[in-house]
Write a protein that holds these residues in place. Structure first.
Motif, mmCIF file in Angstrom:
data_model
loop_
_atom_site.group_PDB
_atom_site.id
_atom_site.type_symbol
_atom_site.label_atom_id
_atom_site.label_comp_id
_atom_site.label_asym_id
_atom_site.label_seq_id
_atom_site.Cartn_x
_atom_site.Cartn_y
_atom_site.Cartn_z
ATOM 1 N N VAL A 1 -9.600 5.184 1.532
ATOM 2 C CA VAL A 1 -9.451 6.802 1.036
ATOM 3 C C VAL A 1 -8.512 5.965 -0.779
ATOM 4 N N LEU A 2 -8.571 4.957 -0.542
ATOM 5 C CA LEU A 2 -7.908 5.135 -2.363
ATOM 6 C C LEU A 2 -9.120 4.255 -3.064
ATOM 7 N N ASP B 1 1.184 7.529 1.783
ATOM 8 C CA ASP B 1 0.602 8.475 2.227
ATOM 9 C C ASP B 1 -1.047 7.134 2.224
ATOM 10 N N ALA B 2 -1.166 6.555 2.164
ATOM 11 C CA ALA B 2 -3.131 5.815 2.175
ATOM 12 C C ALA B 2 -3.271 6.039 3.655
ATOM 13 N N ALA C 1 -3.273 9.568 5.257
ATOM 14 C CA ALA C 1 -4.864 9.468 4.797
ATOM 15 C C ALA C 1 -5.851 9.110 5.849
ATOM 16 N N ALA C 2 -5.571 7.763 5.874
ATOM 17 C CA ALA C 2 -7.052 6.983 6.722
ATOM 18 C C ALA C 2 -7.199 7.541 7.912
ATOM 19 N N LYS D 1 2.847 3.530 8.009
ATOM 20 C CA LYS D 1 2.917 3.004 7.734
ATOM 21 C C LYS D 1 4.276 1.984 7.911
ATOM 22 N N GLN E 1 0.553 -1.645 -0.193
ATOM 23 C CA GLN E 1 -0.462 0.585 -0.111
ATOM 24 C C GLN E 1 0.827 1.644 0.058
ATOM 25 N N ARG E 2 0.605 2.669 -0.103
ATOM 26 C CA ARG E 2 1.253 3.452 -0.535
ATOM 27 C C ARG E 2 1.622 3.813 1.044
ATOM 28 N N ILE F 1 -7.826 2.173 4.732
ATOM 29 C CA ILE F 1 -7.254 2.717 3.564
ATOM 30 C C ILE F 1 -8.073 2.404 2.162
ATOM 31 N N ARG G 1 -10.766 2.584 -3.516
ATOM 32 C CA ARG G 1 -10.652 0.877 -3.806
ATOM 33 C C ARG G 1 -12.388 -0.030 -2.601
#
Length: 103
Positions: free
Chosen positions: A92-93, A36-37, A40-41, A46, A33-34, A89, A95
């Motif tokens: 946020v993305l 920044d996600a 942001a969540a 990470k 996973q990114r 996550i 998905r």
């Protein structure tokens, strides 16, 4: 009694393998996973989650076949990640998989 003991050992071994599999899945998911996600969540970063899940996986492997307290800690860490962080996550993305459950 020997047959019952063998069945119990087999059940514990299978549960241990499932636990290690879940821990490995959570770690691989977090690693892909990114970064920044996570922020942001509103979750831990990470690297922190990778550390938690890696330690959990190592504890799960160390207690494999016994599924003692250390193995339980690894399963709990993976469970928290999969139940709380992974959906956040995904949201946020963009998905979110809510459609597959009819929501």
């Amino acid at each position: 009694m020997s047959v019952i003991a063998n069945i119990q050992q087999l059940i514990v071994l299978v549960l241990g393998a499932i636990a290690v599999g879940v821990e490995l899945y959570a770690l691989v998911h977090a690693a892909t996973q990114r970064a920044d996600a996570f922020v942001a969540a509103g979750k831990l970063t990470k690297p922190v989650w990778l550390g938690i899940l890696a330690v959990g996986l190592l504890l799960g492997i160390a207690s494999f076949g016994g599924l003692g307290l250390l193995g339980l800690l690894g399963v709990v860490a993976a469970g928290v990640y999969l139940a709380d962080v992974k959906p956040a996550i995904a949201q946020v993305l963009g998905r979110s998989n809510d459609n597959r459950w009819g929501r």
